[in-house]
Design a protein around this motif. Structure first.
Motif, PDB file in Angstrom:
ATOM      1  N   UNK A  73      22.251  22.275  -6.480  1.00  0.00           N
ATOM      2  CA  UNK A  73      21.038  22.789  -5.841  1.00  0.00           C
ATOM      3  C   UNK A  73      21.202  24.125  -5.116  1.00  0.00           C
ATOM      4  N   UNK A  74      22.349  24.320  -4.481  1.00  0.00           N
ATOM      5  CA  UNK A  74      22.497  25.508  -3.635  1.00  0.00           C
ATOM      6  C   UNK A  74      22.971  26.694  -4.466  1.00  0.00           C
ATOM      7  N   UNK A  75      22.128  27.725  -4.524  1.00  0.00           N
ATOM      8  CA  UNK A  75      22.468  28.888  -5.363  1.00  0.00           C
ATOM      9  C   UNK A  75      22.892  30.062  -4.474  1.00  0.00           C
ATOM     10  N   UNK A  76      23.952  30.752  -4.894  1.00  0.00           N
ATOM     11  CA  UNK A  76      24.487  31.890  -4.134  1.00  0.00           C
ATOM     12  C   UNK A  76      24.773  33.044  -5.072  1.00  0.00           C
ATOM     13  N   UNK A  77      24.542  34.269  -4.585  1.00  0.00           N
ATOM     14  CA  UNK A  77      24.973  35.448  -5.313  1.00  0.00           C
ATOM     15  C   UNK A  77      26.221  35.995  -4.620  1.00  0.00           C
ATOM     16  N   UNK A  78      27.257  36.249  -5.400  1.00  0.00           N
ATOM     17  CA  UNK A  78      28.512  36.773  -4.857  1.00  0.00           C
ATOM     18  C   UNK A  78      28.655  38.226  -5.278  1.00  0.00           C
ATOM     19  N   UNK A  89      22.370  33.949   0.018  1.00  0.00           N
ATOM     20  CA  UNK A  89      21.749  32.675  -0.346  1.00  0.00           C
ATOM     21  C   UNK A  89      20.526  32.960  -1.212  1.00  0.00           C
ATOM     22  N   UNK A  90      20.469  32.347  -2.373  1.00  0.00           N
ATOM     23  CA  UNK A  90      19.340  32.582  -3.263  1.00  0.00           C
ATOM     24  C   UNK A  90      18.351  31.428  -3.199  1.00  0.00           C
ATOM     25  N   UNK A  98      15.821  36.073  -6.232  1.00  0.00           N
ATOM     26  CA  UNK A  98      15.469  36.526  -4.886  1.00  0.00           C
ATOM     27  C   UNK A  98      16.180  35.726  -3.797  1.00  0.00           C
ATOM     28  N   UNK A  99      16.334  36.394  -2.666  1.00  0.00           N
ATOM     29  CA  UNK A  99      17.002  35.799  -1.519  1.00  0.00           C
ATOM     30  C   UNK A  99      16.120  34.704  -0.925  1.00  0.00           C
ATOM     31  N   UNK A 100      16.731  33.638  -0.401  1.00  0.00           N
ATOM     32  CA  UNK A 100      15.918  32.577   0.197  1.00  0.00           C
ATOM     33  C   UNK A 100      15.473  32.989   1.596  1.00  0.00           C
ATOM     34  N   UNK A 109      13.610  28.768  -0.281  1.00  0.00           N
ATOM     35  CA  UNK A 109      12.957  29.420  -1.426  1.00  0.00           C
ATOM     36  C   UNK A 109      12.641  30.844  -0.997  1.00  0.00           C
ATOM     37  N   UNK A 110      12.336  31.697  -1.983  1.00  0.00           N
ATOM     38  CA  UNK A 110      11.931  33.066  -1.667  1.00  0.00           C
ATOM     39  C   UNK A 110      10.433  33.068  -1.321  1.00  0.00           C
TER      40      UNK A 110
END
Ligand SMILES: [Zn+2]
Length: 176
Positions: A73-78, A89-90, A98-100, A109-110
């Motif tokens: 569930x937890x999405x991240x951009x590195x 944190x996406x 998009x960023x949350x 959510x964004x």
């Protein structure tokens, strides 16, 4: 792979398309810390107490960064070029870049996905959904997500204020 494998020397993320990213230790450590922080705030049901055992999948990668999903569930951009702030944190909506907004379960959510339906607001069987139910559920979801974000903001501000008060107290005592 699981999260603890990231901390091994020479850890590599491989995307479904086959692109590989050699993960610098500072980026791996920042992601580990972000997940730990999110786990503490979100209180996700069923999340194991040892975050090192959480599953991690790589959605996308190139030689400078990656998008990963932790615990499904937890999405991240590195971003490996950014040593100061390598983790973003996406939005939890699949494929959204998009960023949350916040970092609680509901506010993750964004801006564009505030209407994403909160699970359980609509009956699972399509036959039981009447005209207008979906729209009402979207409005309710948006309200619930914003209420949650408000609480998130207040909590963050209070913890920051408490930190500043502690520092102030310490400085006052040190000077007297
Ligand atoms: Zn989104």
């Amino acid at each position: 792979m699981n999260l603890s494998a990231l901390l091994a020397p020479g850890a590599t993320l491989t995307s479904p398309a086959g692109a590989a990213l050699a993960l610098p230790p500072v980026t791996a450590a920042a992601l580990y810390a972000a997940v730990g922080h999110d786990k503490a705030i979100m209180g996700l049901g069923g999340m194991p107490s040892d975050i090192g055992t959480l599953s991690l999948t790589t959605e996308w990668a190139d030689d400078e960064g990656a998008i990963v999903t932790v615990f499904s569930v937890l999405r991240y951009r590195l971003d490996t070029r950014n040593d100061i702030d390598p983790v973003t944190r996406l939005c939890t909506t699949p494929t959204c870049l998009d960023e949350s907004l916040g970092n609680t379960v509901l506010s993750r959510t964004c801006y564009n996905h505030l209407d994403a339906l909160v699970p359980g607001l609509l009956p699972l069987a399509g036959d039981d959904i009447r005209p207008g139910d979906r729209e009402t559920a979207a409005q309710d979801s948006r309200r619930m997500r914003l209420d949650d974000y408000e609480e998130n903001v207040v909590t963050l501000l209070e913890s920051e204020a408490q930190g500043s008060r502690n520092l102030l107290e310490h400085l006052r005592r040190a000077s007297s």
